[in-house]
Write an enzyme that holds these catalytic residues in place. Structure first.
Site, PDB file in Angstrom:
ATOM      1  N   ASN A   1       0.913  -1.156   0.000  1.00  0.00           N
ATOM      2  CA  ASN A   1       0.000   0.000   0.000  1.00  0.00           C
ATOM      3  C   ASN A   1       0.951   1.205   0.000  1.00  0.00           C
ATOM      4  OD1 ASN A   1      -2.883   0.493   2.246  1.00  0.00           O
ATOM      5  ND2 ASN A   1      -2.761   0.652   0.055  1.00  0.00           N
TER       6      ASN A   1
ATOM      7  N   ASN B   1      -7.051   9.829   0.091  1.00  0.00           N
ATOM      8  CA  ASN B   1      -7.039   8.825  -0.973  1.00  0.00           C
ATOM      9  C   ASN B   1      -6.555   9.462  -2.275  1.00  0.00           C
ATOM     10  OD1 ASN B   1      -8.170   6.365   0.137  1.00  0.00           O
ATOM     11  ND2 ASN B   1     -10.127   7.456   0.325  1.00  0.00           N
TER      12      ASN B   1
ATOM     13  N   CYS C   1      -6.289   5.792   7.329  1.00  0.00           N
ATOM     14  CA  CYS C   1      -5.636   4.681   6.631  1.00  0.00           C
ATOM     15  C   CYS C   1      -4.688   3.976   7.606  1.00  0.00           C
ATOM     16  CB  CYS C   1      -4.865   5.237   5.436  1.00  0.00           C
ATOM     17  SG  CYS C   1      -3.904   3.994   4.567  1.00  0.00           S
TER      18      CYS C   1
ATOM     19  N   ASN D   1      -2.435   1.303   7.056  1.00  0.00           N
ATOM     20  CA  ASN D   1      -1.061   1.170   6.556  1.00  0.00           C
ATOM     21  C   ASN D   1      -0.416   2.548   6.422  1.00  0.00           C
ATOM     22  OD1 ASN D   1      -0.996  -1.619   6.422  1.00  0.00           O
ATOM     23  ND2 ASN D   1      -1.906  -1.667   4.372  1.00  0.00           N
TER      24      ASN D   1
ATOM     25  N   ASN E   1     -15.116   0.337   1.549  1.00  0.00           N
ATOM     26  CA  ASN E   1     -14.062  -0.531   1.008  1.00  0.00           C
ATOM     27  C   ASN E   1     -14.606  -1.952   1.050  1.00  0.00           C
ATOM     28  OD1 ASN E   1     -11.650   1.450   0.951  1.00  0.00           O
ATOM     29  ND2 ASN E   1     -12.512   1.700   3.003  1.00  0.00           N
TER      30      ASN E   1
ATOM     31  N   GLU F   1     -10.325  -0.853  -2.782  1.00  0.00           N
ATOM     32  CA  GLU F   1     -10.383   0.368  -1.966  1.00  0.00           C
ATOM     33  C   GLU F   1     -11.165   1.480  -2.641  1.00  0.00           C
ATOM     34  OE1 GLU F   1      -7.074   2.225   0.025  1.00  0.00           O
ATOM     35  OE2 GLU F   1      -6.059   0.303   0.203  1.00  0.00           O
TER      36      GLU F   1
ATOM     37  N   CYS G   1      -4.488  -3.469   2.736  1.00  0.00           N
ATOM     38  CA  CYS G   1      -5.297  -2.431   3.382  1.00  0.00           C
ATOM     39  C   CYS G   1      -5.331  -2.725   4.884  1.00  0.00           C
ATOM     40  CB  CYS G   1      -6.710  -2.431   2.800  1.00  0.00           C
ATOM     41  SG  CYS G   1      -7.740  -1.155   3.534  1.00  0.00           S
ATOM     42  N   GLY G   2      -4.751  -1.820   5.675  1.00  0.00           N
ATOM     43  CA  GLY G   2      -4.614  -2.060   7.117  1.00  0.00           C
ATOM     44  C   GLY G   2      -5.930  -2.026   7.878  1.00  0.00           C
TER      45      GLY G   2
END
Ligand SMILES: N[C@@H](CCC[C@H](N)C(=O)O)C(=O)O
Length: 256
Positions: free
Chosen positions: A13, A65, A73, A75, A167, A185, A195-196
């Site tokens: 990511n 984004n 977010c 990550n 998501n 995403e 995606c964390g």
């Protein structure tokens, strides 16, 4: 203006990181964000992260984004910690603020453990789970993740939620404590390599629906390996930690 930027990635990511402690980056202009993230005409990234000063925390993390929409977010949060360490704002522990609230984190040998928000918004549906882990996540178990049409199905489901949408994570159970995940995403409008907040939602959804009884879940994603741990009481998930690598890729300067 001439912009100094850094590129970081967390399990694939990837993010353009900007030290905005001088508040000179024009963040209200989403065209700049989109251009920086453009993989043909810009640096190329899933999102842009600004690090700013804060009076009560070590720093403020602002996440956009690739389409300029603002959210949290996971990550990106882990990469922000690695970047803050590089900038010598922090050493090995930090407390920072983001759009979803305060976060604690530690960094050791490039591995960042990030405390996520408590998760109490979990909606069980017929074949899926919705969970809010700092942003919106739909979770669905599938049998053959390798051949699953993540982009097509993800896009369809993403827009079935009212604005800002969700998501979409597709997970395959590997064993009692391991779930492989692929994510579509929103805001990138594509599948990303990791995606964390998404794997956090998967771990919690799998526990909530009895697919695992473990509170330490391994989550292999397309770009590497993540781990989520948590405590659960009365259906509320606390002490939620997302752990994995956060890596510097390159730095540069460009005119925006
Ligand atoms: N990749 C991120 C999630 C980024 C935000 C997401 N696209 C959204 O709009 O909710 C993560 O690692 O959590």
């Amino acid at each position: 203006m001439n912009l100094d930027f850094y590129k970081y990635q967390g399990t694939g990511n990837d993010f353009v990181m900007i030290d905005n402690r001088t508040l000179t980056f024009p963040k209200e202009n989403i065209a700049h964000i989109a251009k920086l993230c453009d993989r043909n005409f810009g640096v190329g990234a899933d999102g842009v992260i600004l690090i700013e000063n804060d009076t009560d925390f070590d720093f403020r993390m602002i996440y956009f984004n690739a389409d300029g929409s603002e959210t949290f977010c996971g990550n990106g949060g882990r990469c922000a910690v690695a970047f803050a360490k590089h900038l010598e704002i922090i050493t090995s522990k930090t407390s920072f603020i983001a759009v979803d609230g305060p976060h604690l984190a530690t960094i050791e040998n490039g591995i960042v453990s990030l405390k996520m928000i408590d998760v109490d918004e979990i909606i069980l549906k017929e074949n899926s789970v919705f969970a809010y882990t700092g942003t919106q996540h739909h979770v669905e178990l599938v049998d053959n993740l390798d051949n699953f049409p993540v982009f097509e199905k993800g896009k369809e489901i993403r827009y079935s939620y009212s604005a800002p949408g969700s998501n979409v994570n597709f997970a395959q159970k590997i064993n009692e404590t391991t779930f492989r995940v692929r994510t579509y995403e929103k805001g990138v409008e594509n599948e990303t390599l990791a995606c964390g907040t998404g794997v956090t939602a998967v771990a919690i959804a799998m526990h909530k629906t009895g697919k695992t009884t473990s509170n330490l879940i391994s989550l292999p994603v397309e770009g590497g390996d993540l781990e989520v741990t948590f405590s659960e009481k009365d259906g509320i998930y606390t002490n939620v930690f997302l752990k994995g690598p956060a890596t510097f890729v390159f730095k540069g300067n460009l005119k925006i």
